[in-house]
Design a protein around this motif. Structure first.
Motif, short mmCIF file in Angstrom:
data_model
loop_
_atom_site.label_atom_id
_atom_site.label_comp_id
_atom_site.label_asym_id
_atom_site.label_seq_id
_atom_site.Cartn_x
_atom_site.Cartn_y
_atom_site.Cartn_z
N LEU A 279 0.83 -1.20 0.00
CA LEU A 279 0.00 0.00 0.00
C LEU A 279 0.87 1.25 0.00
O LEU A 279 1.98 1.26 0.52
CB LEU A 279 -0.93 0.01 1.22
CG LEU A 279 -2.13 -0.94 1.10
CD1 LEU A 279 -1.73 -2.35 1.49
CD2 LEU A 279 -3.30 -0.48 1.96
N ASN A 280 0.34 2.31 -0.61
CA ASN A 280 1.07 3.58 -0.67
C ASN A 280 0.57 4.50 0.44
O ASN A 280 -0.64 4.67 0.62
CB ASN A 280 0.85 4.25 -2.03
CG ASN A 280 1.30 3.37 -3.17
OD1 ASN A 280 0.48 2.79 -3.89
ND2 ASN A 280 2.60 3.20 -3.31
N GLU A 281 1.53 5.09 1.14
CA GLU A 281 1.14 5.95 2.26
C GLU A 281 0.77 7.35 1.78
O GLU A 281 1.48 7.94 0.96
CB GLU A 281 2.28 6.04 3.26
CG GLU A 281 1.86 6.76 4.54
CD GLU A 281 3.00 6.93 5.53
OE1 GLU A 281 2.71 7.04 6.73
OE2 GLU A 281 4.17 6.97 5.11
N THR A 282 -0.31 7.89 2.30
CA THR A 282 -0.73 9.24 1.94
C THR A 282 -0.50 10.18 3.11
O THR A 282 -0.25 9.74 4.24
CB THR A 282 -2.23 9.29 1.59
OG1 THR A 282 -2.98 8.90 2.74
CG2 THR A 282 -2.56 8.38 0.43
N LEU A 283 -0.60 11.48 2.85
CA LEU A 283 -0.55 12.50 3.89
C LEU A 283 -1.63 13.50 3.53
O LEU A 283 -1.48 14.25 2.57
CB LEU A 283 0.82 13.18 3.91
CG LEU A 283 1.00 14.34 4.89
CD1 LEU A 283 0.88 13.87 6.32
CD2 LEU A 283 2.33 15.02 4.66
N SER A 284 -2.74 13.46 4.25
CA SER A 284 -3.84 14.34 3.88
C SER A 284 -4.11 15.32 5.02
O SER A 284 -3.52 15.24 6.09
CB SER A 284 -5.08 13.53 3.54
OG SER A 284 -5.39 12.64 4.59
N TYR A 285 -5.01 16.27 4.74
CA TYR A 285 -5.28 17.32 5.72
C TYR A 285 -6.19 16.82 6.83
O TYR A 285 -7.15 16.09 6.59
CB TYR A 285 -5.95 18.50 5.03
CG TYR A 285 -5.05 19.21 4.05
CD1 TYR A 285 -3.78 19.61 4.42
CD2 TYR A 285 -5.49 19.49 2.76
CE1 TYR A 285 -2.95 20.26 3.53
CE2 TYR A 285 -4.67 20.15 1.87
CZ TYR A 285 -3.40 20.54 2.25
OH TYR A 285 -2.60 21.19 1.37
N VAL B 159 -8.86 11.38 -1.62
CA VAL B 159 -7.66 11.03 -2.39
C VAL B 159 -8.05 10.12 -3.55
O VAL B 159 -7.60 10.29 -4.68
CB VAL B 159 -6.60 10.35 -1.49
CG1 VAL B 159 -5.45 9.80 -2.33
CG2 VAL B 159 -6.08 11.33 -0.44
N ILE C 58 -4.14 2.52 -0.71
CA ILE C 58 -3.46 3.55 0.07
C ILE C 58 -3.75 3.37 1.56
O ILE C 58 -4.74 2.73 1.94
CB ILE C 58 -3.89 4.97 -0.36
CG1 ILE C 58 -5.42 5.07 -0.39
CG2 ILE C 58 -3.30 5.31 -1.71
CD1 ILE C 58 -5.94 6.46 -0.75
N GLU D 134 -3.10 5.56 5.59
CA GLU D 134 -2.58 6.73 6.31
C GLU D 134 -2.64 6.46 7.80
O GLU D 134 -3.55 5.80 8.29
CB GLU D 134 -3.39 7.98 5.96
CG GLU D 134 -2.83 9.24 6.62
CD GLU D 134 -3.23 10.54 5.90
OE1 GLU D 134 -3.46 10.50 4.67
OE2 GLU D 134 -3.31 11.58 6.58
N ILE D 135 -1.65 6.97 8.50
CA ILE D 135 -1.65 6.91 9.96
C ILE D 135 -1.77 8.35 10.43
O ILE D 135 -0.98 9.20 10.02
CB ILE D 135 -0.34 6.29 10.49
CG1 ILE D 135 -0.21 4.86 9.97
CG2 ILE D 135 -0.32 6.30 12.02
CD1 ILE D 135 1.17 4.25 10.17
N GLY D 136 -2.79 8.64 11.22
CA GLY D 136 -2.97 10.03 11.64
C GLY D 136 -3.88 10.11 12.84
O GLY D 136 -4.46 9.12 13.28
#
Lengths: 351, 786
Positions: free
Chosen positions: B505-511, B554, B568, B570-572
């Protein structure tokens, strides 16, 4: 007799050469060595041969048998080789077709930089801490010597949730947290990387961005220690030839305070578009922890001194991976994300 | 702060050009944006128009012969006011003006060797231009000397440095403050300000009522001048204002601005006749109205400081004067105000209403000595340039402490903090250059810090000043000797990230900020949405809880670009308010759709793919007691293809397909509250014994009703199989031909083993038959023949 065997050998030689299949070979074996085979018959014919010729006769038949056996096994090998060759030929594939590899994932460049910074500082004995992003005014500002109405708050346009709560504008907020939580008031060596937020959105600013804060509190810490530490940081992340320059500046939570420039890693300090022809790139804010901050954190400024520094993670990632626009970091185009699936190159600093 | 070097040179010698000054000031902590000439032009000269004739091919162009002193050139000019006999500004061939380079040219067939310029063409900011500066060429006076530099003549030959000052250096928002800083830099003395004037014998304070009714005003001076003549300011004064970025109005208004620039103390001039004999400083009443100078009606709050007459507010203290008492063309008598207000209040009011040159100075803090100097300097200039008669006496309110600011710092401390080798004399020299009174006993410096340096309050600030004048860059980096203590980081978070990447999986960085309408989605948890008080846009007005809305955005972004194979994660942080308290938990979310493996051999994501990702992750983290349960499914998920993830009896997240009502695409998502997950016990990685005896493997297939869950069959197999049954694996699920419509066939591979001995056929067959019997009975299953 010799002549007869010569003829038979001659005939047999041709037959072996003509054989195409194992079946034919086996048939040949039957016709020579089977119950009624030529060699079998010749063999049993010895009883009719006069005694003084028996020896020669036997020798001649043996010559034929040996010839047959030798040729039989060599032909058998020839046929088997052919069969394998044919099989391999049939099995030949187009090796240029795409592989069946499993798609690999990728780490976001923002987190790659965080991990790299973490690894570096952990190797120097720093702990990595994580403070809340939904902070309160007290930890984000007041305990860092930003009084209410302090003009330096202007530089950090803040997203407020209510009167007291806000989104942290700086990872410096973790400074006040770590001092507060260290009840024994022992020396501190931490970094805090993470997300920060400011009401600011344009081509070079994102309302969400990243910072890493560093804090060291101990006895007899000096600006020279800070500079030495940041030199390691800069060289490790940006290259061994990177130089560090201190310029005086102002932050409410440090005194003395400085801005820290690094020599431009693109042009090596000669001047280029990245460094706006100055040869230097502004990278960090830093300074000696302000006595008020130490005091509010429960440390006696007469006994302890410390340094703190902070820098933007997005810019570091953009520098490292040559990403031209901060917006790419947050758009998450899959073509962008997939590019970050390699090992990182690291700079080794030698002493 | 735009610094005119001409202005600066009134008070200190500057041995360098503007760019060097900017660089040197940067090195002592004062960064600049621009340094260079006020007007970036070259190749200008004063010319005299000798002849001026109409262009043969034009109804508005003129062909002029212009005397440049050493030559006479022909220039075609289109300005309406060009005529023979006037003196003009000529940019010669090769001259550079903002945006243009002058070349020899032919205009409608007539040769032109240069350009006659308007003031506008010199590059003066638009706000400083009068109509005649734009509409026609500049007409210089008779005293202009042909062949000389017109900028010199106009007084616009100046160099400026535009500083980006730090928030603590309010003292540098004045020419005098800059002079002290530049003086310290180059070791030059600062010159005195001319404060002389003559005043009458009367006592203004006697008949003037000054009432300070709020502690947000600590100092107030009011002084009157009479009989002023309102006219244009002298050119030098106008030019200094222009170089400093302030528009000249008339001599009186200009003097108030000039003194503010010079000394840093903002002033306000009232028309004395409209003001009357009373002036009150108080907090505004709630919803009190005030018409400010710019003729805007302002509604005030109890946090705003106002200046008032007997009835009403007449000015917004520190921010902007009122319309009713403004100095106008016919004003004769003036009351000068020089005051100090609470910087915090000024800052809040100005943030709300208007940021002005005055408020900027008030909010950074003022020096009480300058407040009085400013009154005197105003009188000095008004007397000289507005023919003012200065009335004797002054109304004064003064609650400012004037105690000396004495700070001690030891030589040892300075060396320790800066980490440098510096001599005692070098430090003394720096204090002297800064203009600080200092006593030194061989170890301790006792420093009397001048009142202008409001930024200095503790010894560390003095050390900062020593550091910056010593040259912070002269500090040599030291390799710290530290106690050997291992550092720590959050290995769990990194383990999760690494595993997800490993799983492709590709890691994202979102708001973290999303529309508030999205926040309660993809969750069945009870919490209050955390909203931003003053959001930038409605698209980002609340903090997210589930990360799925971000991942879905995304996905939508990529889909719009024809990129449909999206896997994808994300860790947040997930933000919430529960029982009145704010909190944040660490979440992991994944979204998977389209092709998962490689491009040629398509393998589209289904429930079992994302379930596999989840199991891989939980196994990797060492959780053994987890399962999926069909309950508490968010309504945005497909009820038949979704489940809660349960670890040790606690729901830690969910997994499933996005509901067809939300999207027609086959999108699978998963979200786990990592803080909850990490609080559960996990099994450490330890060696487990391996049997020395061979496995016995048996396959079996059952036909069951479609509603029967494999998990239930497996449970029956497990209990019937006994301890020698080591594993159960599904290897086929079949529906279709030879199987009734409402039924399915599930095939299992069963592996038997005993750690003590090789199993006999009989033992395996017995166990196997028992399994078949139990499954057939309990699951209403039929053994499927091979």
């Amino acid at each position: 007799m010799t002549e007869k065997i010569d003829n038979l050998i001659e005939e047999l030689k041709k037959k072996f050469e003509d054989i195409k299949t194992l079946q034919e070979l086996n048939d040949l074996k039957v016709s020579y060595q089977g119950k009624k085979g030529i060699i079998t018959e010749l063999n049993s014919g010895i009883k009719d041969v006069p005694n003084d010729e028996k020896k020669e006769y036997g020798a001649e038949v043996n010559r034929l048998r040996t010839f047959f056996n030798d040729n039989f096994s060599s032909t058998q090998k020839r046929l088997e080789d052919e069969r394998v060759r044919e099989k391999l030929e049939k099995e030949t594939i187009d090796i240029s077709l795409p592989s069946k590899r499993i798609k690999t994932g990728s780490k976001h460049p923002f987190n790659r930089i965080i991990e790299e910074v973490e690894d570096l500082f952990v190797s120097m004995g720093y702990d990595v801490i994580d403070g809340p992003e939904l902070e309160d005014d007290e930890h984000c500002f007041r305990l860092l010597n930003y009084t209410v109405g302090h003009p330096a708050r202007d530089a950090q346009d803040t997203f407020y949730i209510d009167e007291e709560y806000l989104l942290r504008t700086q990872t410096s907020a973790a400074q006040s947290r770590v001092m507060e939580e260290n009840k024994e008031k022992t020396p501190i060596r931490v970094i805090c990387p993470g997300k920060t937020y400011r009401r600011d959105d344009d081509a070079t600013h994102s309302h969400q961005f990243g910072q890493v804060e560093g804090l060291v509190i101990d006895k007899n810490i000096s600006l020279a220690d800070l500079k030495g530490t940041l030199e390691i940081f800069a060289k490790k992340l940006l290259g061994e030839d990177t130089n560090v320059r201190f310029r005086p500046s102002y932050f409410p939570f440090t005194s003395p305070s400085c801005e820290v420039d690094v020599s431009c890693f693109k042009c090596g300090g000669k001047g280029c578009s990245l460094c706006k022809k100055t040869g230097w790139i502004e990278l960090l804010g830093a300074g000696m922890v302000h006595p008020n901050v130490l005091r509010m954190g429960g440390y006696d400024p007469d006994k302890f001194t410390g340094f703190a520094f902070g820098t933007g993670l997005d810019r570091l990632a953009m520098f490292k991976y040559a990403i031209p626009d901060i917006r790419y970091m947050y758009t998450n185009d899959i073509r962008f994300l997939k590019q970050f699936d390699r090992k990182d190159d690291e700079y080794e600093i030698k002493y | 702060m735009k610094l005119s070097t001409n202005f600066l040179k009134d008070y200190v010698d500057v041995p360098v050009d503007a760019v060097t000054l900017g660089e040197d000031m940067t090195n002592i902590g004062n960064e600049y944006d621009y340094a260079g000439p006020l007007l970036e032009v070259s190749g200008l000269t004063i010319g005299k128009v000798l002849e001026c004739e109409m262009h043969p091919d034009s109804d508005h162009l003129h062909v002029c012969k212009v005397d440049l002193g050493n030559e006479v050139v022909q220039i075609v000019c289109g300005a309406p006011n060009v005529r023979a006999g006037i003196k003009v500004i000529v940019s010669k061939v090769g001259a550079k003006l903002p945006g243009i380079e002058i070349k020899k040219s032919k205009i409608r067939g007539v040769e032109s060797n240069g350009m006659i310029c308007s003031i506008k063409e010199l590059g003066l900011e638009h706000k400083f231009l009068k109509p005649e500066d734009i509409e026609g060429i500049a007409e210089l006076g008779d005293d202009a000397v042909v062949g000389e530099d017109p900028l010199e003549y106009l007084g616009l030959k100046d160099e400026v440095v535009d500083f980006e000052l730090t928030a603590n250096r309010g003292d540098l928002l004045s020419i005098l403050g800059m002079a002290y800083e530049v003086g310290a830099l180059y070791g030059n003395k600062v010159k005195d300000v001319d404060l002389s004037f003559t005043e009458g014998k009367e006592d203004f304070a006697k008949n003037f009522n000054l009432n300070i009714e709020t502690e947000n005003c600590s100092l107030f001076y009011a002084k009157k001048v009479e009989n002023v003549t309102i006219k244009e300011s002298p050119t030098w004064m106008k030019n200094r204002l222009i170089a400093s970025g302030i528009r000249p109005i008339n001599n009186v208004v200009d003097i108030s601005n000039y003194v503010m620039l010079e000394l840093g103390q903002p002033l306000h001039f009232y028309d004395a006749d409209r003001l009357g004999d009373t002036l009150t400083v108080r907090m505004a009443k709630k919803d009190e109205h005030l018409k400010t100078l710019d003729e805007q009606d302002r509604v005030l709050t109890e946090d705003d400081i106002v200046i008032a007459d007997k009835e009403k507010a007449i000015g917004l203290a520190g921010v902007m004067g009122g319309f009713s008492t403004e100095v106008e063309e016919d004003s004769k008598n003036i009351v000068i105000e020089s005051a100090i207000f609470n910087p915090v209040k000024i800052r809040l009011t100005s943030k709300k209403i208007l940021r002005s040159e005055a408020s900027n100075r008030f909010e950074k803090g003022l020096d009480y000595n300058r407040s009085l100097m400013a009154i005197k300097r105003s009188c000095n200039l008004l007397e000289k340039y507005a023919d003012a008669k200065i009335v004797g006496g002054m109304a004064v309110y003064d609650k400012v402490s004037k105690e000396d600011k004495i700070i001690s710092v030891t030589f040892t401390k300075i060396k320790e903090v800066l980490g440098i080798e510096i001599s005692k004399d070098e430090i003394l020299d720096i204090f002297n250059r800064l203009g600080f009174d200092v006593k030194f006993d061989g170890e301790t410096y006792i420093v009397n810090v001048p009142s202008r340096r409001i930024d200095i309050s503790i010894k560390e600030d003095l050390i900062h000043d020593i550091g910056r004048l010593y040259g912070m860059d002269n500090i040599k980096g030291k390799k710290m000797i530290l106690d050997v203590i291992p550092g720590h980081y959050d290995k769990l978070k990194r383990a999760v990230r690494n595993k997800m990447v490993e799983l492709g999986l590709n890691e994202t960085l979102s708001y973290a900020l999303i529309p508030d309408g999205e926040v309660q989605k993809y969750s069945v948890d009870e919490f209050e949405t955390v909203k931003i008080l003053d959001p930038m846009t409605e698209e980002r007005n609340a903090l997210r809880y589930s990360l799925i809305p971000s991942l879905k955005m995304v996905y939508d972004y990529n889909k719009a670009r024809n990129q449909k194979d999206i896997c994808i994660f994300e860790i947040g942080k997930a933000f919430y308010k529960k029982q009145g308290k704010y909190g944040e938990d660490l979440h992991l979310a994944a979204l998977m759709t389209g092709n998962y493996k490689s491009d040629l051999y398509r393998d589209n994501v289904d429930f079992y793919v994302i379930k596999g990702v989840m199991e891989n992750l939980l196994d990797y983290l060492g959780y053994v007691n987890y399962k999926l349960e069909v309950k508490n499914i968010p309504e945005e998920l497909h009820p038949g293809q979704s489940a809660s993830i349960v670890v040790d009896g606690t729901i830690v997240g969910f997994i499933g397909k996005i509901h067809p009502n939300v999207t027609k695409d086959n999108i699978f998502v998963m979200e786990i509250n990592l803080d909850k997950l990490f609080s559960k016990d996990h099994e450490e990685m330890k060696y487990k014994e391996i049997s020395k005896f061979p496995n016995v493997v048996k396959d079996v297939a059952f036909i069951v009703d479609k509603s029967v869950k494999s998990e239930d069959i497996e449970n029956v197999i497990k209990s019937a199989g006994g301890k020698r049954l080591r594993s159960i694996e599904v290897f086929d699920v079949y529906t279709g031909e030879n199987v009734a419509e409402n039924e399915k066939s599930i095939a299992y591979t069963l592996t038997f083993n005993d750690y003590e001995k090789t199993l006999s056929d009989e033992e395996v067959t017995n166990a196997f038959n028992k399994i078949i019997k139990e499954v057939t009975n309990k699951c209403n299953a039929v053994l499927r023949d091979k």
